[in-house]
Design an enzyme around this catalytic site. Structure first.
Site, mmCIF file in Angstrom:
data_model
loop_
_atom_site.group_PDB
_atom_site.id
_atom_site.type_symbol
_atom_site.label_atom_id
_atom_site.label_comp_id
_atom_site.label_asym_id
_atom_site.label_seq_id
_atom_site.Cartn_x
_atom_site.Cartn_y
_atom_site.Cartn_z
ATOM 1 N N LYS A 219 -120.275 -78.784 -6.906
ATOM 2 C CA LYS A 219 -120.272 -80.088 -7.575
ATOM 3 C C LYS A 219 -121.649 -80.738 -7.612
ATOM 4 O O LYS A 219 -122.551 -80.362 -6.879
ATOM 5 C CB LYS A 219 -119.269 -81.021 -6.887
ATOM 6 C CG LYS A 219 -117.842 -80.688 -7.300
ATOM 7 C CD LYS A 219 -116.840 -81.704 -6.825
ATOM 8 C CE LYS A 219 -115.455 -81.294 -7.348
ATOM 9 N NZ LYS A 219 -114.381 -82.068 -6.736
ATOM 10 N N ARG A 253 -110.781 -76.330 -1.791
ATOM 11 C CA ARG A 253 -110.688 -75.867 -3.182
ATOM 12 C C ARG A 253 -112.074 -75.363 -3.589
ATOM 13 O O ARG A 253 -113.016 -76.156 -3.669
ATOM 14 C CB ARG A 253 -110.234 -77.020 -4.074
ATOM 15 C CG ARG A 253 -110.066 -76.653 -5.542
ATOM 16 C CD ARG A 253 -109.654 -77.868 -6.355
ATOM 17 N NE ARG A 253 -109.535 -77.562 -7.763
ATOM 18 C CZ ARG A 253 -110.562 -77.489 -8.604
ATOM 19 N NH1 ARG A 253 -111.783 -77.705 -8.182
ATOM 20 N NH2 ARG A 253 -110.352 -77.198 -9.873
HETATM 21 C C1 7PJ Z 1 -111.002 -81.198 -7.956
HETATM 22 C C2 7PJ Z 1 -109.818 -80.894 -8.613
HETATM 23 C C3 7PJ Z 1 -110.944 -81.677 -6.608
HETATM 24 C C4 7PJ Z 1 -108.554 -81.458 -6.773
HETATM 25 C C5 7PJ Z 1 -111.483 -80.559 -9.946
HETATM 26 C C6 7PJ Z 1 -114.559 -79.172 -10.200
HETATM 27 C C7 7PJ Z 1 -114.056 -80.294 -11.008
HETATM 28 N N1 7PJ Z 1 -108.605 -81.014 -8.026
HETATM 29 N N2 7PJ Z 1 -110.138 -80.502 -9.855
HETATM 30 N N3 7PJ Z 1 -109.687 -81.786 -6.079
HETATM 31 N N4 7PJ Z 1 -112.033 -80.961 -8.797
HETATM 32 N N5 7PJ Z 1 -107.381 -81.599 -6.156
HETATM 33 O O1 7PJ Z 1 -113.887 -78.165 -9.970
HETATM 34 O O2 7PJ Z 1 -115.736 -79.260 -9.812
HETATM 35 O O3 7PJ Z 1 -111.929 -81.999 -5.952
HETATM 36 S S1 7PJ Z 1 -112.332 -80.169 -11.409
#
Ligand code: 7PJ
Length: 272
Positions: A219, A253
């Site tokens: 990120k 994640r």
């Molecule tokens: C996240 C997400 C996160 C959850 C994205 C990226 C942007 N879902 N979806 N938590 N980020 N739960 O993958 O950098 O931080 S999209």
């Protein structure tokens, strides 16, 4: 343990959720996984690397992203779910739309990852009667404008209050606590200072009483700290993942599953 459709995930060690994007404008993969076949084989590769969950998203939520139509979102996700029907690892679908939730769950998904914390009308109903898990994430604003000078008086308390309320509503709708995880939403309507405050005080979210999921992988926070472009953020992402574990994160994640498994191995060795 976390109930996740036909799966039950033990929570005595941290879990890895591997990201599979089916969006042409995803910032970190640059649309590399657009075709359903490519997305499905990427998912299988992440499982081989040790992913405990796979997260599939058909609508980009990156800052500035434009919404995708419900039909396009379904057309991106459903074929991938279909070709992963035999996968022995739960699949989470990243969506805010109740109709997509229902279709995805009917097509074999075991978890709904909603960056809007089930705030759309009938979102609770879409998941309540199924046995799926849900991730309730905090976001301030919406992806188009969320990074336009976000402000908080006390980011940790505000995010915590929001997540507590989201859990209360979900439980009221009939979703058991053993199906819920919360997520502070790193990068979703937050400056780097806000993101760092949330990671530093992540343990403040523990008394919400459900597992904490954290996504920092590649990120812009990592970019801001290291000065690196997205394709050079692995080391920074791994360091930040370890700090999330230190703060009590249960699910990470990530895009880089194999490397993150090593971080968890180090963490587990240290912790014991
Ligand atoms: C996240 C997400 C996160 C959850 C994205 C990226 C942007 N879902 N979806 N938590 N980020 N739960 O993958 O950098 O931080 S999209």
């Amino acid at each position: 343990m976390l109930r996740c459709g036909r799966f039950v995930l033990p929570l005595d060690r941290p879990l890895v959720m591997g990201v599979v994007n089916v969006t042409p404008d995803s910032f970190s993969d640059g649309g590399r996984f657009q075709s359903p076949d490519a997305a499905a084989s990427h998912a299988r590769r992440l499982v081989e690397q040790g992913a405990d969950l796979i997260d599939i998203g058909g609508e980009s939520t990156r800052p500035g992203a434009q919404p995708v139509s419900e039909r396009d979102e379904m057309e991106r996700i459903l074929p991938v779910l279909d070709s992963l029907k035999d996968l022995q690892t739960p699949i989470s679908v990243d969506t805010r739309r109740p109709e997509v939730m229902k279709a995805a769950l009917a097509a074999g998904a075991s978890m709904i990852n909603d960056v809007r914390a089930l705030s759309e009308p009938y979102a609770h109903e879409a998941v309540a009667t199924t046995g799926c898990a849900v991730c309730l994430m905090h976001m301030k604003g919406d992806p188009r404008t969320m990074q336009h000078s976000p402000h908080y008086d006390d980011v940790v308390q505000e995010v915590k209050a929001f997540l507590k309320e989201a859990v209360r509503k979900a439980r009221f709708a009939g979703i058991g606590a053993d199906r819920i995880v919360v997520d502070p939403g790193i990068g979703f309507g937050k400056t780097s200072a806000h993101n760092l405050a949330l990671l530093r005080d992540l343990n403040h979210l523990k008394d919400i009483g459900v597992p904490i999921l954290v996504g920092v992988s590649r990120k812009s926070l990592i970019g801001a700290v290291t000065g690196r472009p997205v394709e050079e953020r692995l080391a920074g992402s791994l360091a930040m993942a370890l700090l999330a574990l230190l703060g009590g994160a249960t699910i990470l994640r990530v895009h880089d599953v194999k490397e993150t498994k090593d971080v968890i191995a180090v963490w587990e060795a240290f912790r014991q």
